[in-house]
Design a protein around this motif. Sequence first.
Motif, PDB file in Angstrom:
ATOM      1  N   GLU A 120       6.127  -3.728   7.192  1.00 20.21           N
ATOM      2  CA  GLU A 120       7.465  -3.125   7.068  1.00 20.21           C
ATOM      3  C   GLU A 120       7.879  -2.447   8.372  1.00 20.21           C
ATOM      4  O   GLU A 120       9.042  -2.507   8.779  1.00 20.21           O
ATOM      5  CB  GLU A 120       7.476  -2.121   5.920  1.00 20.21           C
ATOM      6  N   LEU A 121       6.931  -1.809   9.029  1.00 17.70           N
ATOM      7  CA  LEU A 121       7.225  -1.196  10.328  1.00 17.70           C
ATOM      8  C   LEU A 121       7.551  -2.269  11.361  1.00 17.70           C
ATOM      9  O   LEU A 121       8.472  -2.123  12.174  1.00 17.70           O
ATOM     10  CB  LEU A 121       6.034  -0.350  10.784  1.00 17.70           C
ATOM     11  N   LYS A 122       6.825  -3.379  11.301  1.00 15.34           N
ATOM     12  CA  LYS A 122       7.081  -4.487  12.208  1.00 15.34           C
ATOM     13  C   LYS A 122       8.442  -5.112  11.938  1.00 15.34           C
ATOM     14  O   LYS A 122       9.116  -5.606  12.866  1.00 15.34           O
ATOM     15  CB  LYS A 122       5.977  -5.540  12.069  1.00 15.34           C
TER      16      LYS A 122
ATOM     17  N   GLY B 231      11.054  -3.589  11.183  1.00 14.89           N
ATOM     18  CA  GLY B 231      12.130  -2.755  11.701  1.00 14.89           C
ATOM     19  C   GLY B 231      12.425  -1.492  10.922  1.00 14.89           C
ATOM     20  O   GLY B 231      13.338  -0.739  11.284  1.00 14.89           O
ATOM     21  N   PHE B 232      11.643  -1.222   9.878  1.00 15.66           N
ATOM     22  CA  PHE B 232      11.847   0.031   9.148  1.00 15.66           C
ATOM     23  C   PHE B 232      11.268   1.184   9.976  1.00 15.66           C
ATOM     24  O   PHE B 232      10.214   1.061  10.597  1.00 15.66           O
ATOM     25  CB  PHE B 232      11.184  -0.032   7.779  1.00 15.66           C
ATOM     26  N   ASP B 233      11.984   2.297   9.971  1.00 15.89           N
ATOM     27  CA  ASP B 233      11.577   3.463  10.754  1.00 15.89           C
ATOM     28  C   ASP B 233      10.630   4.377   9.991  1.00 15.89           C
ATOM     29  O   ASP B 233       9.818   5.072  10.587  1.00 15.89           O
ATOM     30  CB  ASP B 233      12.818   4.272  11.155  1.00 15.89           C
ATOM     31  N   ILE B 234      10.773   4.385   8.666  1.00 15.56           N
ATOM     32  CA  ILE B 234       9.971   5.242   7.790  1.00 15.56           C
ATOM     33  C   ILE B 234       9.503   4.401   6.618  1.00 15.56           C
ATOM     34  O   ILE B 234      10.307   3.707   5.979  1.00 15.56           O
ATOM     35  CB  ILE B 234      10.798   6.434   7.277  1.00 15.56           C
ATOM     36  N   VAL B 235       8.221   4.452   6.321  1.00 14.59           N
ATOM     37  CA  VAL B 235       7.680   3.743   5.158  1.00 14.59           C
ATOM     38  C   VAL B 235       6.946   4.763   4.300  1.00 14.59           C
ATOM     39  O   VAL B 235       6.047   5.448   4.784  1.00 14.59           O
ATOM     40  CB  VAL B 235       6.733   2.605   5.567  1.00 14.59           C
ATOM     41  N   ILE B 236       7.355   4.875   3.039  1.00 16.35           N
ATOM     42  CA  ILE B 236       6.776   5.881   2.158  1.00 16.35           C
ATOM     43  C   ILE B 236       6.055   5.236   0.983  1.00 16.35           C
ATOM     44  O   ILE B 236       6.500   4.227   0.445  1.00 16.35           O
ATOM     45  CB  ILE B 236       7.858   6.871   1.648  1.00 16.35           C
ATOM     46  N   GLY B 237       4.930   5.822   0.622  1.00 14.36           N
ATOM     47  CA  GLY B 237       4.196   5.354  -0.533  1.00 14.36           C
ATOM     48  C   GLY B 237       4.793   5.920  -1.815  1.00 14.36           C
ATOM     49  O   GLY B 237       5.345   7.021  -1.817  1.00 14.36           O
TER      50      GLY B 237
ATOM     51  N   ASP C 271       9.953   2.603  -8.297  1.00 16.14           N
ATOM     52  CA  ASP C 271      10.196   2.510  -6.856  1.00 16.14           C
ATOM     53  C   ASP C 271       9.667   1.210  -6.278  1.00 16.14           C
ATOM     54  O   ASP C 271      10.312   0.579  -5.440  1.00 16.14           O
ATOM     55  CB  ASP C 271       9.510   3.671  -6.124  1.00 16.14           C
ATOM     56  N   ALA C 272       8.467   0.837  -6.698  1.00 20.46           N
ATOM     57  CA  ALA C 272       7.811  -0.326  -6.110  1.00 20.46           C
ATOM     58  C   ALA C 272       6.861  -0.954  -7.132  1.00 20.46           C
ATOM     59  O   ALA C 272       5.999  -0.268  -7.684  1.00 20.46           O
ATOM     60  CB  ALA C 272       7.039   0.079  -4.855  1.00 20.46           C
ATOM     61  N   LYS C 273       7.042  -2.227  -7.363  1.00 24.80           N
ATOM     62  CA  LYS C 273       6.184  -2.940  -8.300  1.00 24.80           C
ATOM     63  C   LYS C 273       4.749  -2.920  -7.806  1.00 24.80           C
ATOM     64  O   LYS C 273       4.469  -3.200  -6.643  1.00 24.80           O
ATOM     65  CB  LYS C 273       6.666  -4.382  -8.443  1.00 24.80           C
ATOM     66  N   GLY C 274       3.831  -2.567  -8.680  1.00 20.52           N
ATOM     67  CA  GLY C 274       2.428  -2.505  -8.314  1.00 20.52           C
ATOM     68  C   GLY C 274       1.908  -1.103  -8.098  1.00 20.52           C
ATOM     69  O   GLY C 274       0.707  -0.898  -7.934  1.00 20.52           O
TER      70      GLY C 274
ATOM     71  N   TYR D 148      18.293   6.282   9.796  1.00 25.79           N
ATOM     72  CA  TYR D 148      17.000   5.615   9.865  1.00 25.79           C
ATOM     73  C   TYR D 148      16.757   4.775   8.615  1.00 25.79           C
ATOM     74  O   TYR D 148      17.157   5.141   7.510  1.00 25.79           O
ATOM     75  CB  TYR D 148      15.882   6.637  10.043  1.00 25.79           C
ATOM     76  N   LYS D 149      16.077   3.654   8.800  1.00 23.26           N
ATOM     77  CA  LYS D 149      15.804   2.722   7.704  1.00 23.26           C
ATOM     78  C   LYS D 149      14.501   3.120   6.997  1.00 23.26           C
ATOM     79  O   LYS D 149      13.464   3.279   7.641  1.00 23.26           O
ATOM     80  CB  LYS D 149      15.700   1.301   8.242  1.00 23.26           C
ATOM     81  N   ILE D 150      14.583   3.258   5.664  1.00 26.40           N
ATOM     82  CA  ILE D 150      13.449   3.702   4.861  1.00 26.40           C
ATOM     83  C   ILE D 150      13.011   2.588   3.910  1.00 26.40           C
ATOM     84  O   ILE D 150      13.844   1.948   3.265  1.00 26.40           O
ATOM     85  CB  ILE D 150      13.812   4.951   4.036  1.00 26.40           C
ATOM     86  N   LYS D 151      11.717   2.377   3.816  1.00 25.06           N
ATOM     87  CA  LYS D 151      11.148   1.375   2.922  1.00 25.06           C
ATOM     88  C   LYS D 151      10.096   2.022   2.023  1.00 25.06           C
ATOM     89  O   LYS D 151       9.334   2.886   2.467  1.00 25.06           O
ATOM     90  CB  LYS D 151      10.505   0.243   3.731  1.00 25.06           C
ATOM     91  N   ILE D 152      10.040   1.606   0.770  1.00 22.67           N
ATOM     92  CA  ILE D 152       9.039   2.117  -0.181  1.00 22.67           C
ATOM     93  C   ILE D 152       7.998   1.036  -0.439  1.00 22.67           C
ATOM     94  O   ILE D 152       8.337  -0.128  -0.652  1.00 22.67           O
ATOM     95  CB  ILE D 152       9.699   2.518  -1.515  1.00 22.67           C
ATOM     96  N   VAL D 153       6.717   1.428  -0.432  1.00 24.58           N
ATOM     97  CA  VAL D 153       5.642   0.502  -0.781  1.00 24.58           C
ATOM     98  C   VAL D 153       4.814   1.121  -1.912  1.00 24.58           C
ATOM     99  O   VAL D 153       4.697   2.342  -2.007  1.00 24.58           O
ATOM    100  CB  VAL D 153       4.739   0.181   0.424  1.00 24.58           C
ATOM    101  N   PRO D 154       4.234   0.301  -2.779  1.00 30.53           N
ATOM    102  CA  PRO D 154       3.430   0.831  -3.883  1.00 30.53           C
ATOM    103  C   PRO D 154       2.061   1.290  -3.409  1.00 30.53           C
ATOM    104  O   PRO D 154       1.487   0.719  -2.480  1.00 30.53           O
ATOM    105  CB  PRO D 154       3.304  -0.378  -4.820  1.00 30.53           C
TER     106      PRO D 154
END
Length: 241
Positions: A108-110, A112-118, A124-127, A200-206
């Motif tokens: 996700e950082l690669k 182009g997301f600036d912030i990745v949150i668990g 929020d995120a499947k899994g 800033y672009k934010i992405k959520i990961v499980p």
Amino acid sequence: MRLSVIIPAYNEERRLPKTLEDIDKYLSKQSYDYEILVVNDGSKDRTVEVAKSLISKIKNLKVTGYKINQGKGYAVRFGMLEARGEHRLFTDADNSTSINHIEKMWPELKAGFDIVIGSRDSRDAKGAYQAFPQPWLRRKLADIYNLLVQIIVGIWGIWDSQCGFKSFTKKAAEDIFPRCKINRFSFDPEFLAIAKKLGYKIKIVPVYWKNDPHTTVKLKSMVKMGIDLLKIRWNLIKGRY
């Protein structure tokens, strides 16, 4: 340096050694360079002594911090601004989310997301998964709080703003954290609100969260968290970020 791992620590002499050993065991096998920063948040026990005793055993371990307790938000901010990594991750001293979850963040950082949150919440995120189901009251209080985060602060679509496993690019960290004002309780919604305001672009990961099933939520803390949300909203209105 590719990665800085920041661990805010307050009275963590018991849990910290195992966490540091697990993080080091994983990162030492990776091809990229890294550092581990323990930020002592004015601990009253032997957190500093215990952490420093591991410097000779754990690669690139640094123990920093201050003598008077300021709160987890302050400790995270302190560590983020002292770190040197191109990517900066903060994680909890109890190791509830294992360091190998960073592998979910790299793509996700690669991208182009600036912030990745668990997130520990499947909405929020499947899994996303919690090893021990939380008591009914705790779950309801968490839902109410995160609903208030969305309504008051405007961080829509995030049902687990408090998960202690979040990563930032160097640019995002050095732009966002100097603006933060909340030292305790609701510091997560504050930096997310600032990130949103700054574009800033934010992405959520499980994440798989192995928590302590005996932890409790104090009503007093919940009230203070709610008050902090109102402070954040007021600061947004007044343009203080």
